[in-house]
Enzyme design. Structure first.
Site, short mmCIF file in Angstrom:
data_model
loop_
_atom_site.label_atom_id
_atom_site.label_comp_id
_atom_site.label_asym_id
_atom_site.label_seq_id
_atom_site.Cartn_x
_atom_site.Cartn_y
_atom_site.Cartn_z
N TYR A 41 0.83 -1.19 0.00
CA TYR A 41 0.00 0.00 0.00
C TYR A 41 0.88 1.25 0.00
O TYR A 41 1.42 1.67 1.02
CB TYR A 41 -0.92 0.02 1.22
N HIS A 112 0.49 -12.17 1.09
CA HIS A 112 -0.34 -11.22 0.35
C HIS A 112 -0.55 -11.67 -1.09
O HIS A 112 0.39 -11.75 -1.88
CB HIS A 112 0.33 -9.84 0.37
#
Length: 288
Positions: A41, A112
């Site tokens: 992010y 992830h």
């Protein structure tokens, strides 16, 4: 409820540290103690901003989940993401996350988006995480993905504690209910329910054709179904976003947290209100 912090990494629009602080403060005031982030992010920006925003909070009073599998190479304008599921890559990723967050430990470490890399992640990343968990460097380990078959494989083949299901435990995509949720119950794996608005199409009382479904424009069939769901919710005295949150939290166990992001403090307050409005969900859940 957890606060998703992809927005703190300038997901859709640029923020500043003051806004990031206000978002986290509003979440804290509303009782939120789970904060989810990732190196992905904003190339580490989300972690850095979150760490600053939490620096004066008692460390034992909150839970941080972050992710591994993509390491950040370089810095500034030359920074880039690189897939790395090796044991060394996992350790390096978590060490960098701890530095950005200014923390000495990570509560939950999630692999992830390993779809397409599942074999490598199961063979190398998960054993590395198991070692870190045994050493006390992380509290719990798991995987986060939008791909249900990948999540299911990790649940069945690995000794993990938690999965983050993104956009597959929603009013519009219920695919996690068929096999994944029963497998999590059987294996004692907790579920973090994320992406409950499917990127936005379920986020408004009246579905907006300009919104997104799974990060892309919604198809006509998706829009029709969203409109139908909004009408059903209204007949039961709920809004569409309330119904979306109610549905995402209903499989309990194994759902332990509904994770929602926000770009403003007002959005945080609204999300908390949505969660609080879902106490009488039985008739609504049956209807939708």
């Amino acid at each position: 409820m957890g606060l998703g912090t992809a927005q703190l990494g300038d997901l859709y629009l640029p923020l500043d540290q003051g806004t990031a602080q206000a978002i986290v403060d509003k979440a804290w005031e509303g009782g939120i103690r789970h904060f989810d982030t990732a190196p992905h992010y904003g190339l580490g920006l989300s972690e850095s901003r979150l760490g600053l925003a939490l620096q004066d909070r008692p460390r034992d009073d909150y839970v941080i989940s972050t992710k591994v599998g993509r390491i950040i190479e370089g810095s500034g304008t030359s920074a880039r993401r690189k897939w790395d599921f090796s044991a060394g890559g996992i350790r390096a990723s978590l060490a960098a996350s701890r530095r950005r967050l200014s923390l000495d430990r990570i509560d939950i470490a999630l692999v992830h988006d390993p779809e397409g890399h599942a074999e490598e992640a199961i063979t190398h990343a998960v054993p590395a995480l198991e070692g870190l968990r045994a050493a006390g460097d992380v509290g719990a380990i798991g995987v986060g993905s939008r791909d249900v078959p990948t999540l299911l494989r990790f649940v069945r083949e690995c000794d993990i504690d938690v999965v983050m299901v993104a956009g597959r435990l929603t009013l519009l995509d219920r695919s996690a209910l068929d096999e994944l949720v029963p497998a999590c119950i059987e294996r004692g794996v907790s579920v973090l329910s994320a992406g409950v608005f499917n990127s936005g199409v379920l986020a408004n009382d009246v579905p907006d054709p300009a919104s997104h479904f799974d990060y892309a424009p919604p198809s006509p069939s998706v829009m029709r179904r969203a409109q139908e769901l909004a009408a059903i919710a209204a007949r039961h005295g709920f809004t569409l976003p309330e119904a979306a949150v109610a549905f995402a939290r209903r499989p309990s166990p194994p759902v332990v947290s509904v994770v929602m992001g926000a770009e403003t403090p007002d959005q945080v307050a609204r999300n908390i209100a949505l969660l609080g409005a879902t106490g009488a969900v039985d008739g609504l859940s049956a209807a939708v």
